[in-house]
Design a protein around this motif. Structure first.
Motif, PDB file in Angstrom:
ATOM      1  N   UNK A 271       0.819  -1.226   0.000  1.00 27.48           N
ATOM      2  CA  UNK A 271       0.000   0.000   0.000  1.00 27.48           C
ATOM      3  C   UNK A 271       0.849   1.269   0.000  1.00 27.48           C
ATOM      4  N   UNK A 272       1.885   1.260  -0.822  1.00 24.76           N
ATOM      5  CA  UNK A 272       2.851   2.363  -0.839  1.00 24.76           C
ATOM      6  C   UNK A 272       3.032   2.883  -2.260  1.00 24.76           C
ATOM      7  N   UNK A 273       3.120   4.205  -2.395  1.00 22.73           N
ATOM      8  CA  UNK A 273       3.378   4.805  -3.704  1.00 22.73           C
ATOM      9  C   UNK A 273       4.788   5.375  -3.740  1.00 22.73           C
ATOM     10  N   UNK A 274       5.432   5.194  -4.899  1.00 20.12           N
ATOM     11  CA  UNK A 274       6.756   5.759  -5.150  1.00 20.12           C
ATOM     12  C   UNK A 274       6.608   6.761  -6.288  1.00 20.12           C
ATOM     13  N   UNK A 275       7.078   7.979  -6.082  1.00 22.35           N
ATOM     14  CA  UNK A 275       6.915   9.049  -7.070  1.00 22.35           C
ATOM     15  C   UNK A 275       8.272   9.687  -7.305  1.00 22.35           C
ATOM     16  N   UNK A 276       8.678   9.750  -8.574  1.00 23.86           N
ATOM     17  CA  UNK A 276       9.882  10.486  -8.933  1.00 23.86           C
ATOM     18  C   UNK A 276       9.558  11.414 -10.097  1.00 23.86           C
ATOM     19  N   UNK A 277       9.881  12.692  -9.921  1.00 24.54           N
ATOM     20  CA  UNK A 277       9.549  13.692 -10.935  1.00 24.54           C
ATOM     21  C   UNK A 277      10.781  14.515 -11.268  1.00 24.54           C
ATOM     22  N   UNK A 278      10.911  14.907 -12.505  1.00 26.96           N
ATOM     23  CA  UNK A 278      12.087  15.554 -13.089  1.00 26.96           C
ATOM     24  C   UNK A 278      13.115  14.464 -13.371  1.00 26.96           C
TER      25      UNK A 278
ATOM     26  N   UNK B 235       8.440  10.305  -2.177  1.00 24.25           N
ATOM     27  CA  UNK B 235       8.526  11.158  -3.357  1.00 24.25           C
ATOM     28  C   UNK B 235       9.883  11.847  -3.403  1.00 24.25           C
ATOM     29  N   UNK B 236      10.572  11.672  -4.531  1.00 30.61           N
ATOM     30  CA  UNK B 236      11.854  12.345  -4.759  1.00 30.61           C
ATOM     31  C   UNK B 236      11.734  13.178  -6.026  1.00 30.61           C
ATOM     32  N   UNK B 237      12.098  14.460  -5.927  1.00 25.86           N
ATOM     33  CA  UNK B 237      11.968  15.365  -7.070  1.00 25.86           C
ATOM     34  C   UNK B 237      13.241  16.186  -7.244  1.00 25.86           C
ATOM     35  N   UNK B 238      13.401  16.758  -8.409  1.00 26.40           N
ATOM     36  CA  UNK B 238      14.476  17.714  -8.705  1.00 26.40           C
ATOM     37  C   UNK B 238      15.877  17.150  -8.463  1.00 26.40           C
TER      38      UNK B 238
ATOM     39  N   UNK C 213      10.967  17.310  -1.405  1.00 25.50           N
ATOM     40  CA  UNK C 213      10.666  18.671  -1.834  1.00 25.50           C
ATOM     41  C   UNK C 213       9.222  19.042  -1.568  1.00 25.50           C
ATOM     42  N   UNK C 214       8.887  20.288  -1.855  1.00 27.37           N
ATOM     43  CA  UNK C 214       7.542  20.804  -1.595  1.00 27.37           C
ATOM     44  C   UNK C 214       6.623  20.719  -2.810  1.00 27.37           C
TER      45      UNK C 214
END
Length: 229
Positions: free
Chosen positions: A97-104, A123-126, A147-148
């Motif tokens: 029940x876990x989401x992994x999000x990577x953006x950029x 979530x990891x971004x930038x 990040x925000x």
């Protein structure tokens, strides 16, 4: 006795384990195959067991590795951008029940050996990194983010003042329910973070309890065990 012997043989044979894992993933359909074929992404599932886990990748040269015997149940993996890396290491690793999000681009999320997560989001971004050590235990409703996701601007000079930053969680760390770990945080080895705490600091004292909003050091000379003694 016979059943236990069969299970032991299965676990000790990488080939048999891989065959069983492939059958398991086929029965419990996941859509990883299409991102292997199109988009220039690498998804290595080896002898991992996936059920109800979905992939959504927009980008190329992304790498996802789930190690042998790791188990993912009802997870969502979403990547927007290029050259990101998600690695979930082997062993008694169970994530549900876990989401992994990577953006950029060029982000990393690394989950250590024998770690468990009961629910939440990472979530990891930038171009930042989330590192989780070995033998960690995360309860439900955990949020970890580098990040925000939106800019905060200095009203005088119009410069952004909220850069993203890496997160480091050591080995054998217990995050209890509803914990938030924010950008730039460091949680040392053998620590416990109390219920609903928000971690925003770089802590350095191992074998400690951290709790509160924002989290502070409240107790030292402790350790913890998954089982009641």
């Amino acid at each position: 006795m016979v059943l236990q012997k069969i299970k032991s043989i299965m676990k000790e044979s990488p080939f048999i384990m891989q065959v069983i894992a492939r059958i398991y993933r086929f029965v419990h359909y996941n859509n990883a195959w299409k991102y292997r074929i199109w988009g220039g992404n690498t998804i290595s599932l080896s002898s991992a067991f996936l059920k109800g886990t979905s992939f959504d990748i927009s980008g190329k040269n992304n790498i996802i590795i789930v190690g042998p015997k790791a188990r993912l149940f009802n997870c969502k993996i979403k990547i927007i951008g290029d050259s990101n890396r998600l690695e979930i290491k082997s062993g008694s690793t169970i994530i549900s029940n876990t989401s992994f999000w990577m953006q950029h681009g060029s982000n990393e999320i690394i989950i250590g050996h024998d770690s468990t997560i009961e629910g939440g989001s990472l979530a990891a971004i930038e171009g930042t990194k989330i590192t989780v050590g070995d033998d960690c235990m995360f309860s439900s409703d955990i949020e970890i983010r580098t990040g925000d996701s939106h800019s905060i601007i200095n009203a005088v000079n119009e410069k952004r003042i909220n850069p993203s930053d890496d997160i480091l969680i050591g080995d054998h760390v217990w995050l209890t329910a509803h914990v938030r770990v924010m950008k730039g945080a460091v949680i040392p080895n053998n620590s416990i973070v109390g219920n609903s705490a928000i971690v925003t600091s770089k802590f350095d004292k191992e074998n400690s309890v951290y709790a509160g909003i924002p989290a502070k050091h409240i107790k030292d000379n402790i350790n913890w065990d998954r089982y009641l003694r």
